[in-house]
Design a protein around this motif. Structure first.
Motif, PDB file in Angstrom:
ATOM      1  N   GLU A   1       0.275  -0.308 -12.505  1.00  0.00           N
ATOM      2  CA  GLU A   1      -0.431  -1.283 -12.763  1.00  0.00           C
ATOM      3  C   GLU A   1       0.017  -2.686 -12.644  1.00  0.00           C
ATOM      4  OE1 GLU A   1      -1.918  -2.431 -16.528  1.00  0.00           O
ATOM      5  OE2 GLU A   1      -3.100  -4.019 -15.935  1.00  0.00           O
TER       6      GLU A   1
ATOM      7  N   LEU B   1      -7.791  -0.825  -7.123  1.00  0.00           N
ATOM      8  CA  LEU B   1      -6.893   0.218  -8.153  1.00  0.00           C
ATOM      9  C   LEU B   1      -6.141  -0.414  -8.984  1.00  0.00           C
ATOM     10  CD1 LEU B   1      -5.577   2.875  -8.645  1.00  0.00           C
ATOM     11  CD2 LEU B   1      -4.041   2.207  -6.921  1.00  0.00           C
ATOM     12  N   GLU B   2      -5.724  -1.506  -8.978  1.00  0.00           N
ATOM     13  CA  GLU B   2      -5.369  -2.767  -9.888  1.00  0.00           C
ATOM     14  C   GLU B   2      -6.247  -2.934 -11.196  1.00  0.00           C
ATOM     15  OE1 GLU B   2      -4.875  -6.693  -9.092  1.00  0.00           O
ATOM     16  OE2 GLU B   2      -3.696  -7.116 -11.072  1.00  0.00           O
TER      17      GLU B   2
ATOM     18  N   ILE C   1       0.823  -1.092   0.105  1.00  0.00           N
ATOM     19  CA  ILE C   1       0.075   0.130   0.023  1.00  0.00           C
ATOM     20  C   ILE C   1       1.016   1.373   0.021  1.00  0.00           C
ATOM     21  CG2 ILE C   1      -1.483   1.384   1.354  1.00  0.00           C
ATOM     22  CD1 ILE C   1      -3.170  -1.224   2.106  1.00  0.00           C
TER      23      ILE C   1
ATOM     24  N   TRP D   1       1.269   2.642 -16.031  1.00  0.00           N
ATOM     25  CA  TRP D   1       1.257   1.229 -16.278  1.00  0.00           C
ATOM     26  C   TRP D   1       2.385   0.377 -15.577  1.00  0.00           C
ATOM     27  CZ3 TRP D   1      -3.128   1.951 -17.448  1.00  0.00           C
ATOM     28  CH2 TRP D   1      -3.666   2.851 -18.488  1.00  0.00           C
TER      29      TRP D   1
ATOM     30  N   ARG E   1      -8.972  -0.033 -17.772  1.00  0.00           N
ATOM     31  CA  ARG E   1      -8.672   1.352 -18.349  1.00  0.00           C
ATOM     32  C   ARG E   1      -7.669   0.912 -19.419  1.00  0.00           C
ATOM     33  NH1 ARG E   1     -11.377   3.421 -19.905  1.00  0.00           N
ATOM     34  NH2 ARG E   1     -10.885   5.718 -19.659  1.00  0.00           N
ATOM     35  N   ARG E   2      -6.436   0.318 -19.035  1.00  0.00           N
ATOM     36  CA  ARG E   2      -5.438  -0.029 -20.035  1.00  0.00           C
ATOM     37  C   ARG E   2      -6.192  -0.712 -21.282  1.00  0.00           C
ATOM     38  NH1 ARG E   2      -2.999  -4.336 -20.833  1.00  0.00           N
ATOM     39  NH2 ARG E   2      -2.970  -4.970 -18.516  1.00  0.00           N
TER      40      ARG E   2
ATOM     41  N   ALA F   1       2.064   6.219  -7.090  1.00  0.00           N
ATOM     42  CA  ALA F   1       0.875   7.041  -7.806  1.00  0.00           C
ATOM     43  C   ALA F   1       1.053   8.473  -7.505  1.00  0.00           C
ATOM     44  CB  ALA F   1      -0.403   6.447  -6.832  1.00  0.00           C
TER      45      ALA F   1
ATOM     46  N   ALA G   1      -6.236   7.246 -10.793  1.00  0.00           N
ATOM     47  CA  ALA G   1      -5.511   6.731  -9.889  1.00  0.00           C
ATOM     48  C   ALA G   1      -4.951   7.345  -8.772  1.00  0.00           C
ATOM     49  CB  ALA G   1      -4.426   5.918 -10.996  1.00  0.00           C
TER      50      ALA G   1
ATOM     51  N   LEU H   1      -6.974   0.173 -13.219  1.00  0.00           N
ATOM     52  CA  LEU H   1      -6.021   0.199 -14.252  1.00  0.00           C
ATOM     53  C   LEU H   1      -5.964  -0.685 -15.148  1.00  0.00           C
ATOM     54  CD1 LEU H   1      -2.810   1.299 -11.669  1.00  0.00           C
ATOM     55  CD2 LEU H   1      -4.210   2.926 -13.119  1.00  0.00           C
ATOM     56  N   THR H   2      -6.000  -1.951 -14.855  1.00  0.00           N
ATOM     57  CA  THR H   2      -6.106  -3.034 -16.026  1.00  0.00           C
ATOM     58  C   THR H   2      -7.458  -3.016 -17.083  1.00  0.00           C
ATOM     59  OG1 THR H   2      -5.169  -4.538 -14.537  1.00  0.00           O
ATOM     60  CG2 THR H   2      -6.258  -5.450 -16.409  1.00  0.00           C
TER      61      THR H   2
ATOM     62  N   LEU I   1      -6.534  -1.684  -2.613  1.00  0.00           N
ATOM     63  CA  LEU I   1      -5.444  -1.776  -3.373  1.00  0.00           C
ATOM     64  C   LEU I   1      -5.712  -2.357  -4.581  1.00  0.00           C
ATOM     65  CD1 LEU I   1      -2.286  -1.411  -3.035  1.00  0.00           C
ATOM     66  CD2 LEU I   1      -2.338  -3.604  -2.154  1.00  0.00           C
ATOM     67  N   TRP I   2      -6.380  -3.535  -4.588  1.00  0.00           N
ATOM     68  CA  TRP I   2      -6.778  -4.372  -5.648  1.00  0.00           C
ATOM     69  C   TRP I   2      -7.995  -3.895  -6.457  1.00  0.00           C
ATOM     70  CZ3 TRP I   2      -2.496  -5.943  -5.191  1.00  0.00           C
ATOM     71  CH2 TRP I   2      -1.995  -6.834  -4.070  1.00  0.00           C
TER      72      TRP I   2
ATOM     73  N   ALA J   1      -5.476   5.812  -5.100  1.00  0.00           N
ATOM     74  CA  ALA J   1      -4.128   5.464  -4.178  1.00  0.00           C
ATOM     75  C   ALA J   1      -4.297   6.019  -3.164  1.00  0.00           C
ATOM     76  CB  ALA J   1      -2.932   5.731  -5.165  1.00  0.00           C
TER      77      ALA J   1
ATOM     78  N   LEU K   1       1.312  -3.529  -9.267  1.00  0.00           N
ATOM     79  CA  LEU K   1       0.360  -4.327  -8.403  1.00  0.00           C
ATOM     80  C   LEU K   1      -0.229  -5.825  -8.743  1.00  0.00           C
ATOM     81  CD1 LEU K   1      -2.122  -1.182  -8.027  1.00  0.00           C
ATOM     82  CD2 LEU K   1      -0.842  -2.253  -6.267  1.00  0.00           C
TER      83      LEU K   1
ATOM     84  N   SER L   1      -6.429  -3.761   1.919  1.00  0.00           N
ATOM     85  CA  SER L   1      -6.084  -4.488   0.681  1.00  0.00           C
ATOM     86  C   SER L   1      -7.088  -4.355  -0.404  1.00  0.00           C
ATOM     87  CB  SER L   1      -5.553  -5.788   0.987  1.00  0.00           C
ATOM     88  OG  SER L   1      -6.710  -6.430   1.492  1.00  0.00           O
TER      89      SER L   1
END
Lengths: 125, 125
Positions: free
Chosen positions: A63, B62-63, A43, A60, B69-70, A50, B46, B66-67, B59-60, B50, A66, B56
């Motif tokens: 990402e 956020l992951e 964290i 990325w 959006r990518r 970030a 992001a 990001l995945t 945290l996931w 963050a 993580l 936790s």
């Protein structure tokens, strides 16, 4: 014919699972404490990364970091009693776990955990 | 027998690629501007996520964000000339692109792009 006790000696992490009630509570507490510290580190690192994002490649990278950490944590923190000696031995070897946190486990289990940590240290040397 | 002009009328996004040199420069600039705005939004989100991580699961989340959006950005921002009319039409429909940013493209291309945006708006209605 292969001697079973010789196999056990050569594979120090093949042992009985932690099973008594109080030992289970101690094991759970130690496991949760190490996992909590690990997640806290992730964290903090995610917040730092970030905060420093300036361009899409930094985004990325976050990402990717993580995803990697989630996969490693999923793999490394396996809370099945049959796996705990192995997990604790590895965490002890990696200095993520303090042996003090295992106080109260039976001496036989502690011996197995130390034995695996030693085995890993020698293997890595 | 099928009439080719009827097919073209019913498929407004099947057109010639943007191809003249100045039109390519205009298209590239518009494309980069929209993508830059999109990435800026993801970066801001992001950083916000963050900053608010407490446990936790955050945290996931956020992951996962990001995945997703990518993958969406990889899919939606396809800079091949043969695809640009389609991409711009969609971006115009989604109000991510201002028609003003396409000023300088030939009227035939603008018409195709507007036509696709209109088609998508009607399709979504």
């Amino acid at each position: 014919m292969t001697n079973p006790s010789a196999i056990q000696d050569s594979c120090p992490y093949q042992h009985e699972p932690v099973s008594s009630r109080s030992e289970k509570a101690i094991a759970r507490k130690a496991f949760d404490a190490v996992l909590g510290r690990e997640l806290h580190e992730v964290i903090q690192e995610a917040k730092r990364m970030a905060n420093e994002i300036q361009q899409s490649s930094d985004l990325w990278d976050l990402e990717h970091y993580l995803t990697q950490r989630r996969k490693e944590i999923d793999r490394e923190y396996d809370y099945r009693y049959s796996r705990l000696t192995h997990v604790f031995g590895r965490l002890l070897h990696e200095n993520r776990l303090n042996e003090e946190e295992l106080r109260g486990l039976g001496e036989d289990k502690l011996k197995s955990i130390r034995s695996l940590a030693k085995f890993l240290a020698e293997d890595a040397a």
